[in-house]
Motif scaffolding. Structure first.
Motif, PDB file in Angstrom:
ATOM      1  N   PHE A 109      -0.327  -3.249 -11.245  1.00  0.00           N
ATOM      2  CA  PHE A 109       0.665  -3.310 -10.172  1.00  0.00           C
ATOM      3  C   PHE A 109       0.136  -4.094  -8.968  1.00  0.00           C
ATOM      4  CE2 PHE A 109       2.030  -1.157  -6.155  1.00  0.00           C
ATOM      5  CZ  PHE A 109       3.223  -1.838  -6.031  1.00  0.00           C
ATOM      6  N   ARG A 110      -1.017  -3.675  -8.452  1.00  0.00           N
ATOM      7  CA  ARG A 110      -1.544  -4.353  -7.264  1.00  0.00           C
ATOM      8  C   ARG A 110      -2.003  -5.771  -7.592  1.00  0.00           C
ATOM      9  NH1 ARG A 110      -5.488  -0.378  -3.982  1.00  0.00           N
ATOM     10  NH2 ARG A 110      -6.431  -0.138  -6.042  1.00  0.00           N
ATOM     11  N   TYR A 141       1.982   1.738  -3.504  1.00  0.00           N
ATOM     12  CA  TYR A 141       0.891   2.210  -4.347  1.00  0.00           C
ATOM     13  C   TYR A 141       0.550   3.662  -4.038  1.00  0.00           C
ATOM     14  CZ  TYR A 141      -3.597   2.442  -6.727  1.00  0.00           C
ATOM     15  OH  TYR A 141      -4.622   2.809  -7.544  1.00  0.00           O
ATOM     16  N   SER A 142       0.607   4.041  -2.746  1.00  0.00           N
ATOM     17  CA  SER A 142       0.301   5.423  -2.365  1.00  0.00           C
ATOM     18  C   SER A 142       1.317   6.395  -2.938  1.00  0.00           C
ATOM     19  CB  SER A 142       0.283   5.545  -0.837  1.00  0.00           C
ATOM     20  OG  SER A 142      -0.711   4.733  -0.279  1.00  0.00           O
ATOM     21  N   HIS A 200       0.811   5.907  -7.156  1.00  0.00           N
ATOM     22  CA  HIS A 200      -0.497   5.671  -7.775  1.00  0.00           C
ATOM     23  C   HIS A 200      -0.811   6.688  -8.859  1.00  0.00           C
ATOM     24  CE1 HIS A 200      -1.583   8.925  -5.030  1.00  0.00           C
ATOM     25  NE2 HIS A 200      -2.670   9.105  -5.735  1.00  0.00           N
ATOM     26  N   THR A 236       0.826  -1.207   0.000  1.00  0.00           N
ATOM     27  CA  THR A 236       0.000   0.000   0.000  1.00  0.00           C
ATOM     28  C   THR A 236       0.858   1.255   0.000  1.00  0.00           C
ATOM     29  OG1 THR A 236      -1.799  -1.148   1.150  1.00  0.00           O
ATOM     30  CG2 THR A 236      -1.810   1.259   1.248  1.00  0.00           C
ATOM     31  N   MET A 295       8.956  -1.100  -9.041  1.00  0.00           N
ATOM     32  CA  MET A 295       7.854  -1.714  -8.303  1.00  0.00           C
ATOM     33  C   MET A 295       7.904  -3.241  -8.373  1.00  0.00           C
ATOM     34  SD  MET A 295       6.852   0.990  -7.143  1.00  0.00           S
ATOM     35  CE  MET A 295       5.709   0.188  -6.050  1.00  0.00           C
ATOM     36  N   SER A 314       1.050  -7.927  -7.721  1.00  0.00           N
ATOM     37  CA  SER A 314       1.638  -8.077  -6.386  1.00  0.00           C
ATOM     38  C   SER A 314       0.915  -9.165  -5.599  1.00  0.00           C
ATOM     39  CB  SER A 314       1.572  -6.746  -5.634  1.00  0.00           C
ATOM     40  OG  SER A 314       2.342  -5.762  -6.272  1.00  0.00           O
ATOM     41  N   THR A 370       7.998  -5.435  -4.974  1.00  0.00           N
ATOM     42  CA  THR A 370       7.153  -6.588  -4.650  1.00  0.00           C
ATOM     43  C   THR A 370       7.981  -7.788  -4.240  1.00  0.00           C
ATOM     44  OG1 THR A 370       5.447  -5.825  -6.195  1.00  0.00           O
ATOM     45  CG2 THR A 370       5.397  -8.152  -5.558  1.00  0.00           C
TER      46      THR A 370
END
Length: 449
Positions: free
Chosen positions: A129-130, A118-119, A122, A115, A200, A133, A204
């Motif tokens: 991405f999420r 992502y924050s 984003h 998170t 990223m 992950s 991960t």
């Protein structure tokens, strides 16, 4: 002529002065540019939104008259007692519940770290991405838990045909799942964001290495006996609490810049308190089979059992005292469990090296200008804030058991032999029979029969 010379000299001086002024302006601009670059480099990472204070309203009203320092102390203390009580409850519920709790903690820690990533990024709208992950988390858990099931529930796996097939091709299936995610990542690459997407991707995988691998080792420690799970975790908790208490009341000397609130007084006080706590807790727990017996799966009852004859590690033995202690206490020997000696090593690691997991987490949070990983637990931050030292401890305990404690496991050897073909089993039987006969052990066994 004299006047012309005077004018020429004056013009030369003015030109020289102007050149100096321009040079100083240029130098000033360069310095300003450097400072701007430094500012940009410092602010290159977007700030993560600070979560709102979620302290329960009841506590806020009850502690409204206190200063922020003492209010934080009471909030942390009350919720620490609540978490310790919850820890006792899940221990009472048994090893299966402990394993589920470890899995839940792992998922929550992974969620908090992902998170943050992502924050921060984003706004770039990175595709998948999420999704990727969480997919990689699923793949890694499938691999590790599949290995654990095959290792500790071998008889159950061999009894069920679908499980036997999955076990036989487990590593190939795991690799195929990971390869699918890898290809999905490659297909998701966008021309403008190549570098960021690889950042990223690495984010991960490092998170998986830190969180999932360590939680898998915690479960392996649990199978060696609940005492190898409870004592290390309790030592880290004790060190965290006592270091905070000693630092709160006596702390004067800063310990490390990454954590300005950490002090040498808290570090040293926590060390000695944890050593004493580890020895006492080990003495209490070593007397109960429920804690010292390895966690095994009973095929007859289809459930976990923790009943066994305790090993020498959990049998009281006499230890001679040094002459100095003999003169003080008047005792020549003292009865201790051998595990208590090992608990000193566990407590020392929890006190000396364990905090470096917290320092690592502090550096990570400072890099992204956040106070806590989340606000799940008021006064404590997120789950990762409470388990940053536990993961480092889990690796040490697993390595310690493999290096100094664990020996050959006859039950696992027999399980592997039963999985062989009859001709292979017969060959091993004849080889073992010849070996025992050569050593003179087999005739003695036959005479005894």
């Amino acid at each position: 002529m004299t006047e012309l010379r005077h004018r020429a000299g004056t013009e030369t001086e003015l030109q020289h002065q102007n050149s100096e002024d321009k040079g100083s302006e240029t130098e000033g601009k360069e310095k300003d540019g450097a400072s701007d670059n430094e500012t940009k480099s410092d602010s290159g990472v977007p700030e993560v939104p600070v979560p709102a204070d979620d302290t329960p309203e009841v506590l806020n009203k009850a502690l409204s008259g206190l200063s922020s320092r003492w209010k934080n102390w009471w909030v942390r203390g009350i919720l620490t007692l609540a978490m310790i009580s919850f820890f006792f409850i899940i221990i009472y519920l048994g090893p299966m519940v402990l394993m589920m709790i470890v899995l839940c903690v792992q998922i929550k820690c992974f969620h908090e770290i992902i998170t943050i990533g992502y924050s921060v990024y984003h706004s770039y709208h990175l595709p998948w991405f999420r999704t990727l992950s969480w997919y990689f988390l699923l793949c890694v858990n499938y691999f590790f838990y599949g290995e654990t099931v095959t290792d500790y529930f071998f008889t159950l796996v061999q009894r069920e045909e679908p499980l036997r097939i999955l076990s036989k091709y487990h590593r190939f299936i795991s690799f195929a799942l990971y390869l699918t995610g890898f290809c999905m990542f490659v297909l998701s690459l966008v021309k403008k964001h190549y570098r960021l997407q690889f950042y990223m991707f690495g984010w991960t995988h490092v998170t998986l290495l830190i969180v999932v691998t360590q939680s898998h080792l915690i479960i392996h420690n649990l199978f060696e006996g609940m005492i190898w799970f409870i004592v290390p975790i309790s030592c880290v908790i004790c060190n965290d609490i006592m270091a905070y208490m000693f630092g709160f009341f006596f702390g004067r000397t800063p310990l490390i810049k990454l954590s300005p609130k950490k002090t040498w007084e808290g570090f040293i006080g926590g060390f000695f308190a944890t050593i004493v706590f580890g020895i006492l807790l080990s003495y209490v727990m070593s007397g109960y089979r429920y804690f010292v017996c390895p966690v095994e799966f009973n095929n007859d009852s289809n459930r976990f059992t923790v009943d066994c004859e305790p090993s020498d590690l959990f049998q009281l033995q006499d230890y001679g005292l040094p002459a100095v202690l003999q003169s003080i206490t008047g005792w020549t020997t003292v009865k201790l469990y051998p595990f208590q000696i090992h608990s000193i090593a566990l407590s020392a690691f929890a006190s000396i090296m364990g905090p470096f997991g917290g320092f690592f987490a502090s550096g990570f949070k400072r890099a992204f200008k956040i106070k806590d990983f989340a606000n799940t637990i008021p006064g404590h931050g997120g789950i990762m804030d409470r388990f940053d030292c536990q993961y480092l401890m889990a690796t040490f305990v697993n390595v310690y058991i493999a290096s100094f404690i664990r020996g050959p496991n006859p039950s696992k050897v027999i399980q592997q032999l039963l999985a062989l073909r009859p001709d292979q089993q017969l060959h091993i039987f004849n080889s073992l029979k010849a070996h025992l006969t050569e050593k003179g052990l087999l005739p003695a066994l036959e005479e005894a029969a």
